[in-house]
Design a protein around this motif. Sequence first.
Motif: not given
Length: 354
Positions: A52-81
């Motif tokens: 039920d989770r959808i992951w999207a790789g974008t030009e500005i971060g990794l986004a996860m959609l679950q339960g109608g809400k988005w969570k975004v991961y970036g370099t500050a969270d440890g993402l490589a780029h």
Amino acid sequence: MKSRLWLLTAILAIALPLIAATPDMPRYDWQNFTVANGLPNDHVFCVLVDGDRIWAGTEIGLAMLQGGKWKVYGTADGLAHRAVLSLALDKRTGDLWVGTMGGLSHVSAGRIDTYNQLNSGLSNDVVYGVAVQGDYIWTATAAGASRLNTRTGQWSLFNERNTPMYEIWTYSVSVGSDKVYYAVWGGGVLEYDLKTERWKDYNDPDGENEIVLFKDQGLIHEITTSVSYVDKVLWVATYFGDSRYDGRSWHNFLTKDSGLPSNFTNQVKAVDADRAWFSTDKGLAYYDGINWAVYRPAMGSGKPEMYIRDADGTITDIPVTSAPAHNYVLGIDFQGDDLWVATAKGLSHGIRKK
């Protein structure tokens, strides 16, 4: 009365075969996501379905959609780029592997660890493709292929020194129970046999970069962008058409003799040995082994469009009220009967009509 009945019968006799002749292809209601409703950026390179989770790789971060809400991961969270190019899921553990412009990130239990050229055996920090095969993580990078053994931590590198690749810009990787395939930009396709541990290459037999001289005698073009290996059948996307290889013979697809809306294909994703989806610069196409369907905003007007091309080449427009976010499609994934589509102007959810 009899004359009217005869006329109605005659009309139906003509009309019904025409109606029946239109193939029953999948139809969707499209819901689109952009920065206006949660995406960190509209340019979506890739999409991955994880239950039920959808992951999207974008030009500005990794986004996860679950339960109608988005969570975004970036370099500050440890993402490589911040630019996320590829995604793969380890279904055994639920871990996510993220290929970026600056290394390979491993998302596990809320923790993000990153591999790059400085701290690992990764071939190059630009990771265009990633795939999980048991204990192994295969990557396609801008300077060859890499394989990580997650049990031992050992890396293996594959390039022009130990494989037939004469170009080292690997663009996509697909794994099966017996083979691993790489799309090599300007170098065709590489096949790795897991049993023999040997490599084999497939190239355009005519060696011609501008035209196709021998349509079904081999890989359609050297500039490959995507591979999808399902049910022991290989599908290959290029910028000059697409190919299908069943281990014995090739079948190639071009816009002039198929339902492809464009020869410029960013991704191919197979459903099985006969069916596949094609992400092109002029829309999303589905092939059921005989017929084609295309889904897109119309090239001229931008209005929602769907049309079907049958085996005889007859094109039928299908009335629709919605379409994917943009006609430049970069990739898709499946969620049951639904689709998730990455485009240059947003992420789209195709909800299958019953």
